[in-house]
Design a protein around this motif. Structure first.
Motif, PDB file in Angstrom:
ATOM      1  N   ALA A 232      -1.266  -2.719   2.133  1.00  0.00           N
ATOM      2  CA  ALA A 232      -0.364  -1.702   2.670  1.00  0.00           C
ATOM      3  C   ALA A 232       0.761  -2.298   3.493  1.00  0.00           C
ATOM      4  CB  ALA A 232      -1.155  -0.693   3.492  1.00  0.00           C
ATOM      5  N   GLU A 233       0.491  -3.431   4.169  1.00  0.00           N
ATOM      6  CA  GLU A 233       1.487  -4.027   5.056  1.00  0.00           C
ATOM      7  C   GLU A 233       2.395  -5.038   4.371  1.00  0.00           C
ATOM      8  OE1 GLU A 233      -1.823  -4.050   5.642  1.00  0.00           O
ATOM      9  OE2 GLU A 233      -1.882  -2.331   7.024  1.00  0.00           O
TER      10      GLU A 233
ATOM     11  N   SER B  82       8.649  -0.606   5.753  1.00  0.00           N
ATOM     12  CA  SER B  82       9.419  -0.061   4.641  1.00  0.00           C
ATOM     13  C   SER B  82      10.903  -0.353   4.759  1.00  0.00           C
ATOM     14  CB  SER B  82       9.211   1.459   4.545  1.00  0.00           C
ATOM     15  OG  SER B  82       9.721   2.107   5.692  1.00  0.00           O
TER      16      SER B  82
ATOM     17  N   ASN C  55       6.814  -1.067  -2.676  1.00  0.00           N
ATOM     18  CA  ASN C  55       5.801  -0.042  -2.417  1.00  0.00           C
ATOM     19  C   ASN C  55       6.529   1.293  -2.375  1.00  0.00           C
ATOM     20  OD1 ASN C  55       3.926   1.766  -1.296  1.00  0.00           O
ATOM     21  ND2 ASN C  55       2.917   0.144  -0.131  1.00  0.00           N
TER      22      ASN C  55
ATOM     23  N   CYS D 105       3.002   0.970  -6.439  1.00  0.00           N
ATOM     24  CA  CYS D 105       3.913  -0.172  -6.268  1.00  0.00           C
ATOM     25  C   CYS D 105       4.580  -0.512  -7.598  1.00  0.00           C
ATOM     26  CB  CYS D 105       3.166  -1.390  -5.742  1.00  0.00           C
ATOM     27  SG  CYS D 105       2.462  -1.143  -4.086  1.00  0.00           S
TER      28      CYS D 105
ATOM     29  N   ARG E 253       5.392   4.242  -2.902  1.00  0.00           N
ATOM     30  CA  ARG E 253       4.635   5.283  -2.200  1.00  0.00           C
ATOM     31  C   ARG E 253       4.969   5.245  -0.712  1.00  0.00           C
ATOM     32  NH1 ARG E 253      -1.395   4.589  -3.277  1.00  0.00           N
ATOM     33  NH2 ARG E 253      -0.781   5.418  -5.303  1.00  0.00           N
ATOM     34  N   ARG E 254       5.061   4.045  -0.156  1.00  0.00           N
ATOM     35  CA  ARG E 254       5.414   3.903   1.259  1.00  0.00           C
ATOM     36  C   ARG E 254       6.832   4.379   1.516  1.00  0.00           C
ATOM     37  NH1 ARG E 254       4.328  -1.951   3.080  1.00  0.00           N
ATOM     38  NH2 ARG E 254       6.252  -2.398   1.931  1.00  0.00           N
ATOM     39  N   LYS E 255       7.718   4.124   0.569  1.00  0.00           N
ATOM     40  CA  LYS E 255       9.100   4.555   0.725  1.00  0.00           C
ATOM     41  C   LYS E 255       9.312   6.012   0.325  1.00  0.00           C
ATOM     42  CE  LYS E 255      12.545   1.841   0.314  1.00  0.00           C
ATOM     43  NZ  LYS E 255      12.709   1.552   1.737  1.00  0.00           N
ATOM     44  N   LYS E 256       8.264   6.635  -0.209  1.00  0.00           N
ATOM     45  CA  LYS E 256       8.308   8.036  -0.621  1.00  0.00           C
ATOM     46  C   LYS E 256       9.334   8.258  -1.741  1.00  0.00           C
ATOM     47  CE  LYS E 256       6.669   9.599   3.884  1.00  0.00           C
ATOM     48  NZ  LYS E 256       6.905  10.442   5.085  1.00  0.00           N
TER      49      LYS E 256
ATOM     50  N   ASP F  29       8.090  -5.615   0.953  1.00  0.00           N
ATOM     51  CA  ASP F  29       8.651  -5.495  -0.386  1.00  0.00           C
ATOM     52  C   ASP F  29       9.527  -6.701  -0.715  1.00  0.00           C
ATOM     53  OD1 ASP F  29       7.422  -3.044  -0.649  1.00  0.00           O
ATOM     54  OD2 ASP F  29       9.226  -1.875  -0.262  1.00  0.00           O
TER      55      ASP F  29
END
Length: 219
Positions: free
Chosen positions: A31-32, A2, A89, A146, A91-94, A35
């Motif tokens: 998921a990996e 992230s 992403n 995303c 969601r990954r970065k919240k 960005d």
């Protein structure tokens, strides 16, 4: 992952193949996947959001209209407008969508402040404005956490095509560009500053640069 981002400076490109590549990248990322931020300009085109109202297309003439999958109404892209696509992403970065929009707007406001121009965002009309004239439009789509699409910043473009539409769905909305507001603008400096500010405000620490889409890897 992230904290890493790939920044691609793609130059002047056609809209449709770029949009299709954005869609494919987003659909196939995992998921990996790192960005990406794409900085570019488009050949002349009107784009209409997926819930756009055709009544906002007034007299498009010889400029094509493309129905797209972002939010919002109709806007114009053309040479001299810096377009930034954010393939993140979130969601990954919240990030929520509203937070991402706020960070995008704040980046443009910071950029303009550094150039001596006072700008602001509006809570009821996404984008960035100077004296009630819009200088930057925003439009996003989020799929499976995303984002894609992004922002369009009017640097030194021809503004006439905005007269052929109701920009972003607002009849008579005033539109401006940076060269109307500041003297001695260096395009490359502005591009570099914009990316630097965005990368920082989006929370990335490690950055890689590229100049094409040939090496995209979504594994």
């Amino acid at each position: 992952m992230s904290e890493r981002v790939v920044v691609r400076d793609l130059g002047l490109v056609e809209y449709l193949p770029t949009w299709q590549t954005m869609q494919n990248f987003t659909a196939n990322r995992v998921a990996e996947t790192v960005d990406e931020i794409w900085l570019l300009e488009h050949q002349p085109v009107f784009t209409q959001g997926h819930h756009g109202n055709e009544s906002h297309l007034l007299d498009t003439g010889d400029i094509p209209v493309v129905q797209v999958d972002r939010g919002g109404q109709v806007t114009y892209h053309g040479p001299g407008q810096l377009v930034v696509y954010l393939l993140l992403n979130i969601r990954r970065k919240k990030f929520g969508v509203r937070e991402l929009v706020a960070r995008m707007e704040a980046s443009i406001v910071e950029l303009l402040a550094g150039l001596g121009v006072e700008a602001y965002a509006k809570p009821d009309a996404p984008g960035v404005y100077v004296d009630e004239a819009k200088i930057c439009s925003l439009g996003l789509r989020v799929r499976k956490g995303c984002s894609f699409h992004g922002l369009a910043f009017n640097l030194d473009m021809d503004l006439e095509p905005f007269n052929r539409i109701n920009p972003c769905g607002y009849a008579g909305m005033a539109v401006t560009r940076l060269t109307n507001l500041a003297d001695d603008i260096d395009r490359e400096f502005v591009k570099g500053l914009l990316i630097e500010i965005l990368v920082k405000r989006l929370g990335y620490i490690e950055r890689a640069n590229a100049n094409s889409l040939e090496d995209i890897d979504v594994r």
